[in-house]
Design a protein around this motif. Structure first.
Motif, PDB file in Angstrom:
ATOM      1  N   VAL A 112      -5.825  -5.188  -1.775  1.00 37.28           N
ATOM      2  CA  VAL A 112      -4.363  -5.240  -1.915  1.00 37.28           C
ATOM      3  C   VAL A 112      -3.697  -4.637  -0.687  1.00 37.28           C
ATOM      4  O   VAL A 112      -2.742  -5.202  -0.146  1.00 37.28           O
ATOM      5  N   THR A 113      -4.217  -3.507  -0.223  1.00 37.39           N
ATOM      6  CA  THR A 113      -3.638  -2.867   0.955  1.00 37.39           C
ATOM      7  C   THR A 113      -3.680  -3.802   2.149  1.00 37.39           C
ATOM      8  O   THR A 113      -2.695  -3.937   2.880  1.00 37.39           O
ATOM      9  N   HIS A 114      -4.792  -4.454   2.341  1.00 37.59           N
ATOM     10  CA  HIS A 114      -4.948  -5.387   3.454  1.00 37.59           C
ATOM     11  C   HIS A 114      -3.926  -6.521   3.350  1.00 37.59           C
ATOM     12  O   HIS A 114      -3.286  -6.881   4.343  1.00 37.59           O
ATOM     13  N   LYS A 115      -3.757  -7.073   2.166  1.00 39.56           N
ATOM     14  CA  LYS A 115      -2.786  -8.161   1.969  1.00 39.56           C
ATOM     15  C   LYS A 115      -1.364  -7.692   2.230  1.00 39.56           C
ATOM     16  O   LYS A 115      -0.578  -8.394   2.869  1.00 39.56           O
ATOM     17  N   VAL A 116      -1.023  -6.498   1.730  1.00 41.95           N
ATOM     18  CA  VAL A 116       0.330  -5.974   1.923  1.00 41.95           C
ATOM     19  C   VAL A 116       0.602  -5.756   3.400  1.00 41.95           C
ATOM     20  O   VAL A 116       1.667  -6.124   3.916  1.00 41.95           O
ATOM     21  N   LEU A 117      -0.351  -5.163   4.106  1.00 40.95           N
ATOM     22  CA  LEU A 117      -0.182  -4.907   5.543  1.00 40.95           C
ATOM     23  C   LEU A 117       0.155  -6.167   6.319  1.00 40.95           C
ATOM     24  O   LEU A 117       0.891  -6.120   7.306  1.00 40.95           O
ATOM     25  N   HIS A 118      -0.378  -7.295   5.873  1.00 43.52           N
ATOM     26  CA  HIS A 118      -0.209  -8.533   6.626  1.00 43.52           C
ATOM     27  C   HIS A 118       0.883  -9.457   6.087  1.00 43.52           C
ATOM     28  O   HIS A 118       1.105 -10.528   6.655  1.00 43.52           O
ATOM     29  N   THR A 119       1.584  -9.039   5.030  1.00 47.64           N
ATOM     30  CA  THR A 119       2.612  -9.935   4.484  1.00 47.64           C
ATOM     31  C   THR A 119       4.016  -9.351   4.451  1.00 47.64           C
ATOM     32  O   THR A 119       4.976 -10.106   4.420  1.00 47.64           O
ATOM     33  N   VAL A 120       4.153  -8.026   4.439  1.00 45.34           N
ATOM     34  CA  VAL A 120       5.492  -7.442   4.338  1.00 45.34           C
ATOM     35  C   VAL A 120       6.113  -7.249   5.720  1.00 45.34           C
ATOM     36  O   VAL A 120       5.407  -7.175   6.718  1.00 45.34           O
ATOM     37  N   ASP A 121       7.437  -7.158   5.739  1.00 49.14           N
ATOM     38  CA  ASP A 121       8.162  -6.990   6.994  1.00 49.14           C
ATOM     39  C   ASP A 121       8.451  -5.526   7.323  1.00 49.14           C
ATOM     40  O   ASP A 121       8.709  -5.189   8.475  1.00 49.14           O
ATOM     41  N   CYS A 122       8.423  -4.655   6.316  1.00 47.32           N
ATOM     42  CA  CYS A 122       8.733  -3.244   6.575  1.00 47.32           C
ATOM     43  C   CYS A 122       7.454  -2.478   6.913  1.00 47.32           C
ATOM     44  O   CYS A 122       6.348  -2.951   6.648  1.00 47.32           O
ATOM     45  N   PRO A 123       7.583  -1.287   7.472  1.00 50.13           N
ATOM     46  CA  PRO A 123       6.403  -0.477   7.779  1.00 50.13           C
ATOM     47  C   PRO A 123       5.626  -0.097   6.508  1.00 50.13           C
ATOM     48  O   PRO A 123       6.216   0.080   5.445  1.00 50.13           O
ATOM     49  N   VAL A 124       4.319   0.024   6.646  1.00 49.64           N
ATOM     50  CA  VAL A 124       3.442   0.431   5.563  1.00 49.64           C
ATOM     51  C   VAL A 124       2.650   1.640   6.040  1.00 49.64           C
ATOM     52  O   VAL A 124       1.993   1.572   7.086  1.00 49.64           O
ATOM     53  N   LEU A 125       2.713   2.713   5.284  1.00 51.05           N
ATOM     54  CA  LEU A 125       1.943   3.890   5.581  1.00 51.05           C
ATOM     55  C   LEU A 125       0.815   3.973   4.564  1.00 51.05           C
ATOM     56  O   LEU A 125       1.063   4.021   3.356  1.00 51.05           O
ATOM     57  N   VAL A 126      -0.421   3.959   5.049  1.00 51.79           N
ATOM     58  CA  VAL A 126      -1.590   3.973   4.174  1.00 51.79           C
ATOM     59  C   VAL A 126      -2.158   5.377   4.158  1.00 51.79           C
ATOM     60  O   VAL A 126      -2.457   5.955   5.198  1.00 51.79           O
ATOM     61  N   ILE A 127      -2.289   5.925   2.940  1.00 54.78           N
ATOM     62  CA  ILE A 127      -2.767   7.291   2.753  1.00 54.78           C
ATOM     63  C   ILE A 127      -4.147   7.247   2.109  1.00 54.78           C
ATOM     64  O   ILE A 127      -4.359   6.521   1.134  1.00 54.78           O
ATOM     65  N   LYS A 128      -5.067   8.029   2.654  1.00 53.53           N
ATOM     66  CA  LYS A 128      -6.419   8.122   2.058  1.00 53.53           C
ATOM     67  C   LYS A 128      -6.467   9.291   1.110  1.00 53.53           C
ATOM     68  O   LYS A 128      -5.763  10.229   1.204  1.00 53.53           O
TER      69      LYS A 128
END
Length: 140
Positions: free
Chosen positions: A124-140
């Motif tokens: 899901v994270t991978h898909k979101v990163l490549h489809t949304v227009d706003c910045p995405v911050l991924v937290i581990k």
């Protein structure tokens, strides 16, 4: 950059807890409001009644339980937030809410899978990163 509305897709994982905690810290500094979104799996329409309604009720109950755990982290904080529950494709739902609500940042947890593994399993994270227009911050 100042953020005014942050979307946090949540599930019942520790990675999601970390994303919520980070979002709270950022909202306290920036004054942003938060949207906590839980996406449950789609309920098959071919179940018939009363099974369809029971499946919807169970999905909704489980979603509220997850959101309740996440909003508990907001207790005592002076942060505006709202909760949303959607059924269906998680990545598409995240994109839809981000666009509809005019979010200027998405903060989401990740299990830390490699890029190749993310592609293979449909992360899901991978898909979101490549489809949304706003910045995405991924937290581990």
């Amino acid at each position: 950059m100042i953020f005014s509305k942050i979307l946090i897709p949540v599930d019942d994982s520790k990675h999601s807890d970390n994303a919520v905690k980070y979002s709270i810290a950022l909202a306290e500094v920036s004054g942003a409001s938060l949207i906590l979104l839980h996406c449950h799996r789609p309920v098959p329409t071919g179940l018939g009644e009363p099974n369809f309604q029971k499946a919807i009720d169970n999905a909704t109950r489980e979603s509220y339980a997850i959101l309740e755990k996440k909003t508990a982290l907001l207790k005592g904080k002076n942060i505006n937030y709202e909760e949303k529950i959607l059924g269906g494709s998680t990545a598409k739902s995240i994109k839809s809410v981000a666009e509809t609500e005019h979010c200027d940042l998405i903060i989401m947890g990740s299990k830390g899978k490699s890029d190749l593994e993310g592609l293979v399993v449909g992360s899901v994270t991978h898909k979101v990163l490549h489809t949304v227009d706003c910045p995405v911050l991924v937290i581990k």
